[in-house]
Scaffold this motif. Structure first.
Motif, mmCIF file in Angstrom:
data_model
loop_
_atom_site.group_PDB
_atom_site.id
_atom_site.type_symbol
_atom_site.label_atom_id
_atom_site.label_comp_id
_atom_site.label_asym_id
_atom_site.label_seq_id
_atom_site.Cartn_x
_atom_site.Cartn_y
_atom_site.Cartn_z
ATOM 1 N N LEU A 91 5.112 1.289 3.135
ATOM 2 C CA LEU A 91 3.837 0.757 2.662
ATOM 3 C C LEU A 91 3.232 1.626 1.563
ATOM 4 O O LEU A 91 2.755 1.124 0.541
ATOM 5 C CB LEU A 91 2.863 0.607 3.832
ATOM 6 C CG LEU A 91 1.582 -0.155 3.541
ATOM 7 C CD1 LEU A 91 1.900 -1.575 3.103
ATOM 8 C CD2 LEU A 91 0.672 -0.161 4.758
ATOM 9 N N VAL A 92 3.278 2.948 1.741
ATOM 10 C CA VAL A 92 2.747 3.857 0.713
ATOM 11 C C VAL A 92 3.555 3.711 -0.566
ATOM 12 O O VAL A 92 2.997 3.646 -1.669
ATOM 13 C CB VAL A 92 2.745 5.317 1.214
ATOM 14 C CG1 VAL A 92 2.390 6.278 0.094
ATOM 15 C CG2 VAL A 92 1.782 5.481 2.377
ATOM 16 N N LEU A 94 5.209 1.079 -1.542
ATOM 17 C CA LEU A 94 4.877 -0.216 -2.127
ATOM 18 C C LEU A 94 3.601 -0.135 -2.960
ATOM 19 O O LEU A 94 3.551 -0.621 -4.082
ATOM 20 C CB LEU A 94 4.694 -1.261 -1.024
ATOM 21 C CG LEU A 94 5.954 -1.791 -0.370
ATOM 22 C CD1 LEU A 94 5.598 -2.633 0.845
ATOM 23 C CD2 LEU A 94 6.766 -2.600 -1.349
ATOM 24 N N TYR A 95 2.582 0.488 -2.414
ATOM 25 C CA TYR A 95 1.323 0.578 -3.149
ATOM 26 C C TYR A 95 1.421 1.511 -4.340
ATOM 27 O O TYR A 95 0.788 1.286 -5.371
ATOM 28 C CB TYR A 95 0.175 0.962 -2.211
ATOM 29 C CG TYR A 95 -0.218 -0.197 -1.323
ATOM 30 C CD1 TYR A 95 -0.653 -1.398 -1.882
ATOM 31 C CD2 TYR A 95 -0.119 -0.117 0.049
ATOM 32 C CE1 TYR A 95 -0.997 -2.475 -1.085
ATOM 33 C CE2 TYR A 95 -0.464 -1.189 0.855
ATOM 34 C CZ TYR A 95 -0.901 -2.368 0.279
ATOM 35 O OH TYR A 95 -1.231 -3.447 1.072
ATOM 36 N N ALA A 98 3.153 -0.557 -6.953
ATOM 37 C CA ALA A 98 2.230 -1.586 -7.431
ATOM 38 C C ALA A 98 1.190 -1.013 -8.387
ATOM 39 O O ALA A 98 0.953 -1.568 -9.465
ATOM 40 C CB ALA A 98 1.543 -2.256 -6.247
ATOM 41 N N ALA A 99 0.585 0.111 -8.026
ATOM 42 C CA ALA A 99 -0.439 0.726 -8.885
ATOM 43 C C ALA A 99 0.168 1.176 -10.199
ATOM 44 O O ALA A 99 -0.406 0.951 -11.277
ATOM 45 C CB ALA A 99 -1.084 1.905 -8.163
ATOM 46 N N GLY A 136 3.103 -5.745 -9.792
ATOM 47 C CA GLY A 136 2.154 -4.967 -9.007
ATOM 48 C C GLY A 136 1.340 -5.828 -8.062
ATOM 49 O O GLY A 136 1.167 -5.495 -6.884
ATOM 50 N N MET A 140 1.573 -5.862 -3.927
ATOM 51 C CA MET A 140 0.380 -5.644 -3.100
ATOM 52 C C MET A 140 0.102 -6.843 -2.188
ATOM 53 O O MET A 140 -0.350 -6.676 -1.063
ATOM 54 C CB MET A 140 -0.835 -5.370 -3.983
ATOM 55 C CG MET A 140 -0.867 -3.979 -4.525
ATOM 56 S SD MET A 140 -2.439 -3.694 -5.358
ATOM 57 C CE MET A 140 -2.286 -1.965 -5.737
ATOM 58 N N PRO A 143 3.276 -7.002 1.052
ATOM 59 C CA PRO A 143 3.855 -5.709 1.400
ATOM 60 C C PRO A 143 4.888 -5.788 2.525
ATOM 61 O O PRO A 143 5.694 -4.880 2.687
ATOM 62 C CB PRO A 143 2.641 -4.876 1.830
ATOM 63 C CG PRO A 143 1.643 -5.869 2.284
ATOM 64 C CD PRO A 143 1.866 -7.091 1.427
#
Length: 194
Positions: A91-92, A94-95, A98-99, A136, A140, A143
């Motif tokens: 999850l981290v 993925l974000y 995305a960012a 991105g 988000m 996920p």
């Protein structure tokens, strides 16, 4: 605008790095997520080095440099975090992806708008930016799509991004080398002033 086209090599190097990441990711999709984390972290460090070198060069020439510096700093921080803590949860990661994609995409769209009247094919850079933002947002929004889907998304995106950045950079280079069409007018007006 001519100053913007002098940094064509930054786009080409970024494109080659993205293409390398994309091909490695797509050719080895069955490898663990840990391999993707290391590949992505290494790519971010290469991207940071290219952007920071471009910012330093632009600063020495009194050209706009802040965009490259911010992108380089964000990429450097992301690369260090990714490689320092390779056990990051999916999850981290993925974000983080995305960012990074959204910020880089927005920057590419801005550059494309700046050079739209100066080069042909600027739409490819804008397309790369739109694809980055779309990736991105997609990452988000979904996920839970899973590690393999993330690997394939990142790989496909990186290949498309790499190709469009290389083409855009080469178009900027061609524009930079083209003689200015209004150069004869400068001489004409100078002669008239005498």
């Amino acid at each position: 605008m001519r100053r913007t086209t002098e940094t064509w090599w930054i786009l080409v190097l970024r494109g080659v790095a993205a293409l390398g990441l994309g091909l490695l990711t797509l050719l080895m999709p069955g490898h663990s997520l840990a391999a993707l984390i290391v590949l992505f972290g290494a790519y971010l460090l290469v991207e940071a080095a290219i952007a920071l070198a471009g910012a330093a060069r632009c600063a020495r020439r009194n050209q706009p440099w802040r965009g490259n510096a911010v992108h380089g700093a964000v990429s450097l921080a992301g690369g260090i975090v990714t490689l320092t803590w390779p056990g990051l949860s999916v999850l981290v990661l993925l974000y983080l992806v995305a960012a990074w994609a959204i910020l880089g995409g927005i920057r590419d769209i801005i550059v494309a708008v700046r050079v739209r009247r100066r080069i042909s094919g600027e739409w490819l850079l804008a397309l790369a930016g739109v694809l980055a933002v779309a990736l991105g947002v997609l990452v988000m929004a979904l996920p839970s799509a899973g590690a393999l889907a993330l690997v394939l998304w990142v790989g496909a995106y990186a290949v498309v991004l790499g190709v469009t950045l290389v083409i855009s950079g080469l178009a900027m280079r061609a524009h930079q080398r083209r003689p200015r069409s209004d150069a004869h007018l400068d001489g004409f007006w100078r002669a008239r002033a005498l």
